[in-house]
Design a protein around this motif. Structure first.
Motif, PDB file in Angstrom:
ATOM      1  N   THR A 133      -8.555   1.492   5.479  1.00 37.61           N
ATOM      2  CA  THR A 133      -9.121   0.296   4.848  1.00 37.61           C
ATOM      3  C   THR A 133      -8.355  -0.948   5.278  1.00 37.61           C
ATOM      4  OG1 THR A 133      -9.844   1.552   2.907  1.00 37.61           O
ATOM      5  CG2 THR A 133      -9.624  -0.839   2.654  1.00 37.61           C
ATOM      6  N   LEU A 134      -7.046  -0.809   5.297  1.00 34.68           N
ATOM      7  CA  LEU A 134      -6.190  -1.933   5.662  1.00 34.68           C
ATOM      8  C   LEU A 134      -6.482  -2.396   7.092  1.00 34.68           C
ATOM      9  CD1 LEU A 134      -3.993  -3.387   4.127  1.00 34.68           C
ATOM     10  CD2 LEU A 134      -2.303  -1.920   5.217  1.00 34.68           C
ATOM     11  N   ALA A 180      -6.268   4.506   2.640  1.00 33.87           N
ATOM     12  CA  ALA A 180      -5.831   3.134   2.378  1.00 33.87           C
ATOM     13  C   ALA A 180      -5.453   2.434   3.685  1.00 33.87           C
ATOM     14  CB  ALA A 180      -4.653   3.120   1.409  1.00 33.87           C
ATOM     15  N   ASP A 226      -9.180  -1.888   8.745  1.00 27.59           N
ATOM     16  CA  ASP A 226     -10.533  -2.436   8.756  1.00 27.59           C
ATOM     17  C   ASP A 226     -10.513  -3.888   8.285  1.00 27.59           C
ATOM     18  OD1 ASP A 226     -13.375  -2.526   8.859  1.00 27.59           O
ATOM     19  OD2 ASP A 226     -13.415  -2.192   6.691  1.00 27.59           O
ATOM     20  N   LEU A 227      -9.809  -4.131   7.218  1.00 27.79           N
ATOM     21  CA  LEU A 227      -9.665  -5.498   6.697  1.00 27.79           C
ATOM     22  C   LEU A 227      -9.058  -6.403   7.768  1.00 27.79           C
ATOM     23  CD1 LEU A 227      -8.303  -4.826   3.096  1.00 27.79           C
ATOM     24  CD2 LEU A 227     -10.361  -6.121   3.641  1.00 27.79           C
ATOM     25  N   GLU A 256       2.481   1.808  -3.332  1.00 26.31           N
ATOM     26  CA  GLU A 256       1.518   2.354  -4.299  1.00 26.31           C
ATOM     27  C   GLU A 256       1.369   3.858  -4.143  1.00 26.31           C
ATOM     28  OE1 GLU A 256       0.272   0.785  -6.715  1.00 26.31           O
ATOM     29  OE2 GLU A 256      -1.312   2.114  -7.476  1.00 26.31           O
ATOM     30  N   VAL A 277       0.838  -1.200   0.000  1.00 32.19           N
ATOM     31  CA  VAL A 277       0.000   0.000   0.000  1.00 32.19           C
ATOM     32  C   VAL A 277       0.873   1.251   0.000  1.00 32.19           C
ATOM     33  CG1 VAL A 277      -1.484   1.384   1.508  1.00 32.19           C
ATOM     34  CG2 VAL A 277      -2.087  -0.983   1.006  1.00 32.19           C
ATOM     35  N   TYR A 292      -3.046   8.619  -4.933  1.00 38.36           N
ATOM     36  CA  TYR A 292      -3.559   7.531  -4.096  1.00 38.36           C
ATOM     37  C   TYR A 292      -3.605   8.002  -2.647  1.00 38.36           C
ATOM     38  CZ  TYR A 292      -3.925   2.748  -2.256  1.00 38.36           C
ATOM     39  OH  TYR A 292      -4.321   1.602  -1.622  1.00 38.36           O
TER      40      TYR A 292
END
Lengths: 218, 218
Positions: free
Chosen positions: B196-197, B193, B199-200, B181, B178, B188
Motif C-alpha cells: 500500500t505504501l 502495508a 502504491d501511495l 505499527e 508502518v 497488522y
DNA sequence: GTCTATATGACGATAGAC
DNA sequence: GTCTATCGTCATATAGAC
C-alpha cells in the motif's frame, strides 16, 4: 503503580493540592523542555517548586507519575487543537487537510510542548517509554481519528479505495518525520514541507488520477 | 565523552581485547533485545560476560560507549543491506522500491536488531539519545540516500518535480510508522502495508497523472 | 492534610591493589 | 588486565513534625 494515596470522594483534590499539582507539572514541563528529560530529576523538580524531594512524591506517587501527568497535559493540548480544527471543516476531505495543518501548527506554536514530546521519544530516562505508553494505552491508537476522516472521505467519493489504517499511519509518520527534520535543521522550511506533504497525499489518494485540482471541478 | 583510555597505534586492539569487545557488544545486543534497554545495566552486561563491573568499563570507557557500539553495529547492518539492494536495481526509480523493501525486509529478518533500535527510540536509559545521535552525526542524514535516488529518478524523467528532501523524509517516516505499527499489533499485515505504501508513493510522485503503469508505455 | 528529615538500595563511575 | 573497594547521584520508603 501502587498509589497508596489518600483520596476524598473519587479523584477530588484539596484546593492547595490542586494548586500544588498544577505548579509541579507546569514546572516539570519547563524543566524537561529546557534541560531535557535526563537532567529533570525528582530533586530538581522539588527544588524548582521550592519544597522537599518527598513533598513531590506526596502528591504524585512517583516521579513517573509526574512525568506522565506532564506528557498527558501536552498530548491533551494537541488533541483538543486538532478536534477544534476538524470541527470547522465542512467535508471529511477538508478535515484531513485541517488535521495536518492543525497538528503542525500547534506543534510550531508550542515549542515547549514539542520539546517535551521529543524528549520522551528520543531522550533518556527510564520513565519516558512508560509515560508515553501508559498515556497512550488509555486512548484509541493515534491514527484512529485520521483513519476515520479518510474512511468518511472515501464514502463521500473524495478518496480512492485504500486501506485507511495504513494510509493514516503513513501520513502520521510522514508528518512526524518532516516536523522532526525542521527541529534538527532550522533552515528547513516547515511550511513549504507541509505543503509538499499535502500535495503528495492529495495525489496519492485522489480518486481521479487525471485531474489537477479536485475543487475546481464542481 | 572523555575516553581516557590507552590506545596503541590509533584504534588498534590486542587479540584478546578484540575478542572481549566482540563478546561484550554481542551479549549487550542480546540483553537489550531480550530485556529492554532499561534492564540492561552495566552489572548485568558484566554478569553475562562473566567478569566484574569494572572490567567492562576497562574495554569501553563507559556504559554509554558499549551501547553506542551495539547500536552502531546494528545500524551498519541495515545500511549495508540497503546498499546491496540498491546496487542490484537497474534504474533509480526501481532503486526506490528496492530501498523500501530492503529496509522493511531487513528489519523483519532481524527482529533482535530491530528491538535494539526500537529500544533506543522509545525506551529508557539516559544513553539512548546520545548513542543514536552520535552514531548518526558521524554520517550524512538518514534521508540522504533516498533523496539521491529520488533526484536521479527525476532526472531520468520517472518522477515528477518535487522537493526530494521532503519526499525522502516523508517516505522514511511513513516506513518507520508502518513498521512500528506491525510491532505493536502482530495482526497488522506488514507485507500488505508496504505494498500500500509503495502504491501511495507511486501515485504521489509519478510524472504522468493519467497513466496506470509507467513501465508499460515505453 | 501538608510537609521535612532521614534511610535504603540500585546504578554508573573511579582509584588503586594485585 | 582484572578485581575490590568506594563514591556520588538517583528514585523511593518510612517516620513523624506541624
Amino acid at each position: 503503580m501502587s498509589q497508596t494515596r489518600r483520596r476524598r470522594g473519587d479523584g477530588e483534590f484539596t484546593f492547595t493540592e490542586a494548586a500544588r499539582r498544577e505548579q509541579i507539572i507546569g514546572l516539570t514541563i519547563d524543566l524537561i523542555a529546557e534541560h531535557g528529560l535526563a537532567r529533570t530529576t525528582l530533586a530538581r523538580i522539588a527544588e524548582a517548586v521550592g519544597v522537599s524531594n518527598a513533598a513531590v512524591l506526596y502528591f504524585f506517587g512517583s516521579k513517573n507519575a509526574v512525568i506522565q501527568e506532564a506528557v498527558q497535559r501536552v498530548l491533551t493540548g494537541v488533541v483538543d487543537a486538532i478536534a477544534a480544527a476538524i470541527a470547522e471543516a465542512s467535508t471529511a476531505r477538508e478535515g484531513i487537510d485541517a488535521y495536518v495543518r492543525a497538528l503542525v501548527g500547534h506543534m510550531a506554536a508550542h515549542p515547549t510542548h514539542v520539546r517535551v514530546v521529543i524528549e520522551m521519544l528520543t531522550s533518556d530516562i527510564p520513565v519516558a517509554s512508560e509515560a508515553l505508553t501508559e498515556a497512550g494505552s488509555r486512548q484509541p491508537p493515534r491514527w484512529r481519528p485520521l483513519a476515520d476522516l479518510i474512511e468518511r472521505a472515501q464514502l463521500d467519493g473524495d478518496l480512492r479505495a485504500l486501506d485507511a489504517r495504513t494510509t493514516a499511519i503513513a501520513l502520521s509518520g510522514a508528518i512526524d518525520a518532516v516536523f522532526a527534520e525542521s527541529l534538527t535543521d532550522p533552515d528547513y522550511d516547515l511550511t513549504a514541507a507541509v505543503d509538499t506533504l499535502l500535495d503528495l497525499f492529495d495525489r496519492a489518494t485522489s480518486r481521479d488520477p487525471c485531474r489537477q485540482d479536485d475543487r475546481a471541478r464542481e
